[in-house]
Design a protein around this motif. Structure first.
Motif, PDB file in Angstrom:
ATOM      1  N   ALA A 164      -4.973   2.979  13.186  1.00  0.00           N
ATOM      2  CA  ALA A 164      -6.121   2.336  12.554  1.00  0.00           C
ATOM      3  C   ALA A 164      -5.825   0.871  12.256  1.00  0.00           C
ATOM      4  CB  ALA A 164      -6.493   3.074  11.267  1.00  0.00           C
ATOM      5  N   CYS A 165      -4.609   0.589  11.790  1.00  0.00           N
ATOM      6  CA  CYS A 165      -4.222  -0.797  11.510  1.00  0.00           C
ATOM      7  C   CYS A 165      -4.190  -1.624  12.790  1.00  0.00           C
ATOM      8  CB  CYS A 165      -2.865  -0.834  10.816  1.00  0.00           C
ATOM      9  SG  CYS A 165      -2.878  -0.219   9.108  1.00  0.00           S
ATOM     10  N   SER A 166      -3.717  -1.020  13.868  1.00  0.00           N
ATOM     11  CA  SER A 166      -3.721  -1.722  15.152  1.00  0.00           C
ATOM     12  C   SER A 166      -5.143  -2.039  15.582  1.00  0.00           C
ATOM     13  CB  SER A 166      -3.025  -0.868  16.226  1.00  0.00           C
ATOM     14  OG  SER A 166      -1.648  -0.722  15.959  1.00  0.00           O
ATOM     15  N   GLY A 167      -6.040  -1.086  15.392  1.00  0.00           N
ATOM     16  CA  GLY A 167      -7.428  -1.292  15.758  1.00  0.00           C
ATOM     17  C   GLY A 167      -8.100  -2.402  14.984  1.00  0.00           C
ATOM     18  N   MET A 168      -7.610  -2.665  13.772  1.00  0.00           N
ATOM     19  CA  MET A 168      -8.176  -3.727  12.931  1.00  0.00           C
ATOM     20  C   MET A 168      -7.419  -5.044  13.076  1.00  0.00           C
ATOM     21  SD  MET A 168      -9.218  -1.705   9.407  1.00  0.00           S
ATOM     22  CE  MET A 168      -7.712  -0.731   9.226  1.00  0.00           C
TER      23      MET A 168
ATOM     24  N   GLY B 286      -0.593  -4.695  -5.194  1.00  0.00           N
ATOM     25  CA  GLY B 286      -0.342  -3.370  -4.649  1.00  0.00           C
ATOM     26  C   GLY B 286      -1.487  -2.420  -4.892  1.00  0.00           C
ATOM     27  N   VAL B 287      -1.525  -1.352  -4.102  1.00  0.00           N
ATOM     28  CA  VAL B 287      -2.508  -0.280  -4.282  1.00  0.00           C
ATOM     29  C   VAL B 287      -1.748   1.041  -4.247  1.00  0.00           C
ATOM     30  CG1 VAL B 287      -4.627   0.806  -3.471  1.00  0.00           C
ATOM     31  CG2 VAL B 287      -4.282  -1.650  -3.106  1.00  0.00           C
ATOM     32  N   LEU B 288      -1.827   1.792  -5.345  1.00  0.00           N
ATOM     33  CA  LEU B 288      -1.159   3.087  -5.420  1.00  0.00           C
ATOM     34  C   LEU B 288      -1.891   4.122  -4.579  1.00  0.00           C
ATOM     35  CD1 LEU B 288      -0.430   3.190  -9.270  1.00  0.00           C
ATOM     36  CD2 LEU B 288       1.131   2.512  -7.430  1.00  0.00           C
ATOM     37  N   SER B 289      -1.234   5.248  -4.340  1.00  0.00           N
ATOM     38  CA  SER B 289      -1.816   6.279  -3.474  1.00  0.00           C
ATOM     39  C   SER B 289      -3.077   6.898  -4.047  1.00  0.00           C
ATOM     40  CB  SER B 289      -0.787   7.377  -3.189  1.00  0.00           C
ATOM     41  OG  SER B 289      -0.361   8.006  -4.383  1.00  0.00           O
ATOM     42  N   ASP B 290      -3.297   6.732  -5.367  1.00  0.00           N
ATOM     43  CA  ASP B 290      -4.529   7.244  -5.971  1.00  0.00           C
ATOM     44  C   ASP B 290      -5.635   6.194  -6.002  1.00  0.00           C
ATOM     45  OD1 ASP B 290      -3.702   5.516  -7.969  1.00  0.00           O
ATOM     46  OD2 ASP B 290      -3.251   7.079  -9.435  1.00  0.00           O
ATOM     47  N   GLY B 291      -5.374   5.018  -5.430  1.00  0.00           N
ATOM     48  CA  GLY B 291      -6.392   3.985  -5.319  1.00  0.00           C
ATOM     49  C   GLY B 291      -6.342   2.903  -6.376  1.00  0.00           C
ATOM     50  N   ARG B 292      -5.472   3.052  -7.374  1.00  0.00           N
ATOM     51  CA  ARG B 292      -5.400   2.026  -8.419  1.00  0.00           C
ATOM     52  C   ARG B 292      -4.726   0.760  -7.906  1.00  0.00           C
ATOM     53  NH1 ARG B 292      -2.578   4.718 -13.359  1.00  0.00           N
ATOM     54  NH2 ARG B 292      -1.616   5.948 -11.669  1.00  0.00           N
ATOM     55  N   VAL B 293      -5.255  -0.371  -8.326  1.00  0.00           N
ATOM     56  CA  VAL B 293      -4.753  -1.672  -7.904  1.00  0.00           C
ATOM     57  C   VAL B 293      -3.798  -2.196  -8.970  1.00  0.00           C
ATOM     58  CG1 VAL B 293      -5.387  -4.035  -7.280  1.00  0.00           C
ATOM     59  CG2 VAL B 293      -6.878  -2.124  -6.640  1.00  0.00           C
TER      60      VAL B 293
ATOM     61  N   LEU C 220      -9.230   6.875   2.796  1.00  0.00           N
ATOM     62  CA  LEU C 220      -8.966   5.904   1.738  1.00  0.00           C
ATOM     63  C   LEU C 220      -7.972   4.856   2.222  1.00  0.00           C
ATOM     64  CD1 LEU C 220      -9.250   4.872  -1.146  1.00  0.00           C
ATOM     65  CD2 LEU C 220      -7.484   6.522  -1.842  1.00  0.00           C
ATOM     66  N   PHE C 221      -6.959   5.283   2.974  1.00  0.00           N
ATOM     67  CA  PHE C 221      -6.011   4.313   3.502  1.00  0.00           C
ATOM     68  C   PHE C 221      -6.698   3.317   4.426  1.00  0.00           C
ATOM     69  CE2 PHE C 221      -3.345   2.798   6.959  1.00  0.00           C
ATOM     70  CZ  PHE C 221      -2.383   2.113   6.238  1.00  0.00           C
ATOM     71  N   VAL C 222      -7.540   3.813   5.321  1.00  0.00           N
ATOM     72  CA  VAL C 222      -8.217   2.918   6.273  1.00  0.00           C
ATOM     73  C   VAL C 222      -9.082   1.907   5.529  1.00  0.00           C
ATOM     74  CG1 VAL C 222      -9.894   2.803   8.158  1.00  0.00           C
ATOM     75  CG2 VAL C 222      -8.148   4.600   8.149  1.00  0.00           C
ATOM     76  N   SER C 223      -9.805   2.378   4.516  1.00  0.00           N
ATOM     77  CA  SER C 223     -10.635   1.474   3.711  1.00  0.00           C
ATOM     78  C   SER C 223      -9.775   0.460   2.961  1.00  0.00           C
ATOM     79  CB  SER C 223     -11.477   2.277   2.715  1.00  0.00           C
ATOM     80  OG  SER C 223     -12.182   1.425   1.839  1.00  0.00           O
ATOM     81  N   THR C 224      -8.680   0.935   2.381  1.00  0.00           N
ATOM     82  CA  THR C 224      -7.770   0.049   1.644  1.00  0.00           C
ATOM     83  C   THR C 224      -7.154  -0.981   2.565  1.00  0.00           C
ATOM     84  OG1 THR C 224      -7.261   1.792   0.044  1.00  0.00           O
ATOM     85  CG2 THR C 224      -5.689  -0.020   0.209  1.00  0.00           C
TER      86      THR C 224
ATOM     87  N   ILE D 265       0.861  -1.185   0.000  1.00  0.00           N
ATOM     88  CA  ILE D 265       0.000   0.000   0.000  1.00  0.00           C
ATOM     89  C   ILE D 265       0.894   1.231   0.000  1.00  0.00           C
ATOM     90  CG2 ILE D 265      -1.812   1.284   1.176  1.00  0.00           C
ATOM     91  CD1 ILE D 265      -2.764  -1.292   2.428  1.00  0.00           C
ATOM     92  N   GLU D 266       0.684   2.076  -0.996  1.00  0.00           N
ATOM     93  CA  GLU D 266       1.484   3.292  -1.138  1.00  0.00           C
ATOM     94  C   GLU D 266       0.810   4.412  -0.360  1.00  0.00           C
ATOM     95  OE1 GLU D 266       3.608   4.907  -5.006  1.00  0.00           O
ATOM     96  OE2 GLU D 266       1.541   5.615  -4.922  1.00  0.00           O
ATOM     97  N   LEU D 267       1.279   4.648   0.839  1.00  0.00           N
ATOM     98  CA  LEU D 267       0.695   5.695   1.673  1.00  0.00           C
ATOM     99  C   LEU D 267       0.880   7.067   1.034  1.00  0.00           C
ATOM    100  CD1 LEU D 267      -0.782   6.072   4.345  1.00  0.00           C
ATOM    101  CD2 LEU D 267       1.427   6.246   5.487  1.00  0.00           C
ATOM    102  N   THR D 268       1.993   7.240   0.344  1.00  0.00           N
ATOM    103  CA  THR D 268       2.251   8.455  -0.428  1.00  0.00           C
ATOM    104  C   THR D 268       3.339   8.156  -1.456  1.00  0.00           C
ATOM    105  OG1 THR D 268       2.986  10.776  -0.340  1.00  0.00           O
ATOM    106  CG2 THR D 268       3.933   9.268   1.276  1.00  0.00           C
ATOM    107  N   ASN D 269       3.328   8.888  -2.575  1.00  0.00           N
ATOM    108  CA  ASN D 269       4.422   8.756  -3.536  1.00  0.00           C
ATOM    109  C   ASN D 269       5.398   9.923  -3.420  1.00  0.00           C
ATOM    110  OD1 ASN D 269       2.646  10.652  -4.622  1.00  0.00           O
ATOM    111  ND2 ASN D 269       2.944   9.994  -6.732  1.00  0.00           N
ATOM    112  N   ALA D 270       5.248  10.722  -2.361  1.00  0.00           N
ATOM    113  CA  ALA D 270       6.199  11.797  -2.069  1.00  0.00           C
ATOM    114  C   ALA D 270       7.402  11.220  -1.341  1.00  0.00           C
ATOM    115  CB  ALA D 270       5.548  12.873  -1.208  1.00  0.00           C
ATOM    116  N   CYS D 271       8.572  11.826  -1.551  1.00  0.00           N
ATOM    117  CA  CYS D 271       9.777  11.360  -0.874  1.00  0.00           C
ATOM    118  C   CYS D 271      10.644  12.541  -0.478  1.00  0.00           C
ATOM    119  CB  CYS D 271      10.564  10.402  -1.779  1.00  0.00           C
ATOM    120  SG  CYS D 271      11.883   9.511  -0.889  1.00  0.00           S
TER     121      CYS D 271
END
Length: 278
Positions: A72-76, A213-220, A37-41, A10-16
């Protein structure tokens, strides 16, 4: 119950925060993944994959809501591998790395090569100190991708081994530096889609069998090397992830990557050598 995939990238961001010469140059605009979107992904990917790896392009620690994302990941009840160049680890409190979801922090040491030589030793010392002070259950995986003849490789290896007072067996693929702290080796590979062909003909790949994988814009996408979505199968903002991965387009690509059909040209040019299918 065993899940169908080992890993979801999962790409949380493509910024570096760096511009490393060995990294792919994306055509996409910089786009952090919004937290909802991250939580849903993560929720959907966690149903399908044993481990969520925060990795494609970009540095996840540049995302302003990393603490909330991990919480959020810990909660799930998910398992997360955070892939980072390590330079921003000190910007966060130690409590962040005690999140129950966080199974591993993978640190790309080869990113240090783009720093001025006079800064590398200090940054490497900080990374070693981070690993030595890590929470008890957390695994640290240092990654060093470079030619063994490269001066950066030799200097970095010598310095890191010195920090941990460790020794290695010649030809080993990894070294245990401390309890749950490892150094893994590998060569730099050609990114797919470029002018350079893969070093070896590719008869198959583990994309869509072992991981997706899932890009930061939601594409799989089928793997972490599809950094611009050239092989995108759909968008998680428009269709559920499970439906995308179970669709006819995904099935056809999976068959091609498995060696049951001609390898797509984009994938054939990828220099990543995956292990044999399991």
């Amino acid at each position: 119950m065993k899940k169908p995939y080992r890993r979801a990238f999962i790409e949380l961001t493509n910024a570096c925060n760096l511009e490393c010469g060995f990294c792919a140059r994306s055509k996409r605009p910089v786009q952090p993944m919004p937290l909802p979107l991250f939580v849903s992904t993560a929720a959907q990917a966690g149903e399908l994959a044993e481990m969520l790896s925060l990795h494609l392009l970009g540095e996840p620690l540049t995302h302003q809501e990393v603490p909330a994302a991990l919480a959020a990941c810990s909660g799930m009840g998910l398992n997360v591998n955070l892939v980072t160049n390590g330079l921003l680890l000190g910007n966060f409190p130690p409590s962040l790395f005690k999140e129950p979801c966080l199974a591993q922090v993978s640190i790309s040491l080869h990113a240090l090569a783009c720093l001025p030589a006079e800064l590398r030793a200090a940054e490497l010392e900080k990374l070693a100190a981070f690993a030595l002070a890590k929470p008890e259950g957390l695994t640290i995986g240092f990654r060093l991708r470079s030619s063994e003849e490269d001066s950066f490789y030799k200097e970095t290896l010598k310095a890191l081994m010195g920090h941990f007072k460790a020794t290695m067996t010649p030809g080993a693929d990894f070294v245990k530096l401390a309890e749950k702290v490892f150094l893994n080796f590998g060569g730099v590979f050609n990114w797919p889609g470029g002018a350079c062909a893969a070093a070896k003909p590719k008869a198959g790949c583990l994309g869509l069998r072992h991981h997706f994988g899932v890009l930061s814009d939601g594409r799989v996408v089928p793997c972490c090397a599809d950094y611009d979505g050239a092989m995108a199968l759909g968008n998680i903002k428009e269709r559920p992830l499970a439906d995308i991965l179970a669709g006819a387009e995904a099935a056809a690509l999976k068959a091609a990557l498995s060696g049951g059909a001609p390898m797509p040209a984009y994938c054939a040019s990828c220099g990543f050598t995956a292990p044999d299918a399991e």
